[in-house]
Design a protein around this motif. Structure first.
Motif, PDB file in Angstrom:
ATOM      1  N   CYS A   1       0.829  -1.217   0.000  1.00 48.57           N
ATOM      2  CA  CYS A   1       0.000   0.000   0.000  1.00 48.57           C
ATOM      3  C   CYS A   1       0.863   1.266   0.000  1.00 48.57           C
ATOM      4  CB  CYS A   1      -0.896   0.020   1.235  1.00 48.57           C
ATOM      5  SG  CYS A   1      -2.093  -1.316   1.250  1.00 48.57           S
ATOM      6  N   GLY A   2       0.387   2.280  -0.685  1.00 49.71           N
ATOM      7  CA  GLY A   2       1.089   3.563  -0.716  1.00 49.71           C
ATOM      8  C   GLY A   2       0.760   4.391   0.514  1.00 49.71           C
TER       9      GLY A   2
ATOM     10  N   GLY B   1      -5.780   5.278  -0.601  1.00 47.01           N
ATOM     11  CA  GLY B   1      -5.900   6.032   0.653  1.00 47.01           C
ATOM     12  C   GLY B   1      -6.212   5.191   1.876  1.00 47.01           C
ATOM     13  N   THR B   2      -6.536   3.920   1.698  1.00 47.80           N
ATOM     14  CA  THR B   2      -6.878   3.098   2.862  1.00 47.80           C
ATOM     15  C   THR B   2      -5.627   2.407   3.422  1.00 47.80           C
ATOM     16  OG1 THR B   2      -7.277   1.159   1.493  1.00 47.80           O
ATOM     17  CG2 THR B   2      -9.167   2.581   1.944  1.00 47.80           C
ATOM     18  N   LEU B   3      -5.680   2.042   4.691  1.00 48.23           N
ATOM     19  CA  LEU B   3      -4.608   1.254   5.312  1.00 48.23           C
ATOM     20  C   LEU B   3      -5.246   0.264   6.275  1.00 48.23           C
ATOM     21  CD1 LEU B   3      -1.933   3.977   6.296  1.00 48.23           C
ATOM     22  CD2 LEU B   3      -1.801   2.371   4.392  1.00 48.23           C
ATOM     23  N   CYS B   4      -4.668  -0.933   6.383  1.00 46.47           N
ATOM     24  CA  CYS B   4      -5.163  -1.891   7.372  1.00 46.47           C
ATOM     25  C   CYS B   4      -4.590  -1.469   8.743  1.00 46.47           C
ATOM     26  CB  CYS B   4      -4.747  -3.312   6.994  1.00 46.47           C
ATOM     27  SG  CYS B   4      -3.041  -3.698   7.413  1.00 46.47           S
ATOM     28  N   PRO B   5      -5.000  -2.101   9.854  1.00 47.02           N
ATOM     29  CA  PRO B   5      -4.500  -1.687  11.170  1.00 47.02           C
ATOM     30  C   PRO B   5      -2.980  -1.707  11.287  1.00 47.02           C
ATOM     31  CG  PRO B   5      -6.393  -3.112  11.431  1.00 47.02           C
ATOM     32  CD  PRO B   5      -6.054  -3.110   9.962  1.00 47.02           C
TER      33      PRO B   5
ATOM     34  N   GLY C   1      -2.759   6.814   4.518  1.00 49.92           N
ATOM     35  CA  GLY C   1      -2.824   6.176   3.214  1.00 49.92           C
ATOM     36  C   GLY C   1      -2.771   7.216   2.102  1.00 49.92           C
ATOM     37  N   ASP C   2      -2.148   6.835   0.987  1.00 48.09           N
ATOM     38  CA  ASP C   2      -2.028   7.747  -0.159  1.00 48.09           C
ATOM     39  C   ASP C   2      -3.275   7.605  -1.041  1.00 48.09           C
ATOM     40  OD1 ASP C   2      -1.405   9.107  -2.428  1.00 48.09           O
ATOM     41  OD2 ASP C   2       0.557   8.182  -2.734  1.00 48.09           O
ATOM     42  N   PRO C   3      -4.113   8.645  -1.116  1.00 49.86           N
ATOM     43  CA  PRO C   3      -5.350   8.527  -1.893  1.00 49.86           C
ATOM     44  C   PRO C   3      -5.108   8.358  -3.392  1.00 49.86           C
ATOM     45  CG  PRO C   3      -5.049  10.771  -1.065  1.00 49.86           C
ATOM     46  CD  PRO C   3      -3.964   9.949  -0.465  1.00 49.86           C
TER      47      PRO C   3
END
Ligand code: SF4
Length: 196
Positions: free
Chosen positions: A58-59, A90-94, A81-83
């Motif tokens: 993920c970015g 833009g999302t990130l996991c925990p 997170g980079d949209p």
């Protein structure tokens, strides 16, 4: 029901009206909070990077304080997170959302270390020395164990005594090149968390 004097009635009505009008104009509490957060990041430097944890890659956007000036200590204060990143939008996991902790962790390894055979202590070394050492050991092992032909004369050109585990957060192009380098040396034991 509680009785209000004319003065109290005017006060309540005026504040309610002002509150709802402000909300209608876009000054809702949520927007007010977002504005405070933006202020916190206003003097930071934004850097794009890739989450280090897993092969999803993920970015992330990293925000750091400190402009490189003398006596200014740089420090990353916020990560999100980079949209614009095609993988996570833009999302990130925990795990990704807690990247700030690993960055500031005292036990995070930041440079190569070497432990001599039989020793119980690790010593720091430069990247240059580490790469030189790896190169020399690989060459010595390949020279000693490269198999060009099998006993019955079949050409195999393989090197089975050294393996390679490649990084996960690489692009397709880097993964392709890594694969080519490992195979060009005849190395068969090769794996990657992202399974290139
Ligand atoms: S944010 Fe989560 S899913 Fe994305 S790369 Fe990091 S660990 Fe993997």
């Amino acid at each position: 029901m509680q009785q209000l004097s004319r003065r109290q009635f005017m006060k309540v009505t005026a504040s309610t009206l002002a509150g709802s009008s402000l909300a209608l104009m876009g000054f809702s509490p949520a927007d007010a909070l977002a504005e405070v957060r933006q202020y916190k990041l206003a003097r930071t430097t934004e850097t794009r990077n890739t989450c280090t944890y897993c092969s999803v890659g993920c970015g992330v956007l990293m925000y750091g304080l400190g402009d490189g000036a003398k006596n200014a200590k740089a420090s990353i204060i916020h990560i999100e997170g980079d949209p614009d990143h095609p993988v996570n939008r833009g999302t990130l996991c925990p795990k990704g959302a807690s990247l700030l902790d690993i960055i500031h962790s005292e036990s995070r390894l930041q440079y190569p270390e070497y432990r001599a055979p039989g020793s119980n202590t690790w010593q720091r070394m430069s990247w240059e020395d580490a790469l030189d050492r790896i190169t020399k050991l690989m060459k010595a092992d390949r020279d000693a164990n490269f198999v060009e032909k099998t006993g019955d004369g079949k050409t195999v050109n393989r090197w089975l005594t050294t393996g390679m585990l490649a990084a996960s957060a690489a692009s397709n192009e880097v993964g392709y090149l890594t694969h080519k380098v490992a195979r060009s040396m005849g190395m068969l034991a090769f794996d990657n968390q992202a399974r290139v």
